[in-house]
Design a protein around this motif. Structure first.
Motif: not given
Ligand SMILES: CC(C)(COP(=O)(O)OP(=O)(O)OC[C@H]1O[C@@H](n2cnc3c(N)ncnc32)[C@H](O)[C@@H]1OP(=O)(O)O)[C@@H](O)C(=O)NCCC(=O)NCCS
Length: 143
Positions: A73-77, A81-88, A112-114, A121-123
């Motif tokens: 499970w991963i989620a960002v408020d 979002q769009g600030q690299g939080v999930a990537g970290r 559908e969760n692009t 993919g980026r990680h």
């Protein structure tokens, strides 16, 4: 992840997971507890001050594979979002699972969760065997 954050993690998941997509209906307090109670929990939070900005829940073993880490499970408020939080969070989770002995880390992404597919993919995640979730609606006779 401090246990005092459990309520905020549950709330954020309830807010961002689309529970009308059937594979997500498993989101619950029990889903969080399953990772926290596992032998090798990797449950991490990202904070913005004192507020929860995001989380990732993972643990060792996936189905019969004791050497696979499971990042479930991963989620960002949305406001973060769009600030690299999930990537970290992904990088930190994979690093900790590797330290716990993982030879691979697996995660599943709804077709559908692009946003999530791009993130993985980026990680360094590549698509493994595809499993489709087939659903047969049951018709109940009237009367
Ligand atoms: C999927 C999800 C976790 C991604 O979270 P996120 O924090 O927005 O992800 P990131 O910021 O790391 O990456 C997202 C985008 O921000 C970009 N980004 C990364 N760092 C950035 C920065 N410093 N500044 C601006 N943008 C940045 C990334 O390049 C990416 O852009 P792109 O998609 O156009 O290539 C989030 O959309 C979410 O919570 N979705 C709902 C829950 C969900 O579906 N979870 C997955 C299934 S369990």
């Amino acid at each position: 992840m401090e246990t005092s954050r459990i309520a905020a993690v549950l709330d954020l998941g309830n807010h961002v997971y689309d529970t009308t997509v059937k594979p997500y209906t498993g989101w619950s307090l029990t889903a969080i507890a399953a990772h926290l109670d596992s032998g090798s929990p990797v449950c991490l939070t990202a904070l913005a001050g004192e507020r929860l900005a995001g989380f990732v829940l993972g643990s060792m073993s996936f189905e019969q594979r004791g050497d696979w880490g499971h990042m479930e499970w991963i989620a960002v408020d949305p406001i973060h979002q769009g600030q690299g939080v999930a990537g970290r969070l992904v990088e930190a989770c994979c690093e900790k699972l590797a330290e716990a002995g993982a030879s691979s880390v697996v995660t599943d992404v709804a077709a559908e969760n692009t946003a999530s597919a791009k993130l993985m993919g980026r990680h360094g995640f590549t698509e493994g065997k595809a499993v489709s979730f087939y659903v047969r609606e049951v018709e109940h006779p009237q009367g």
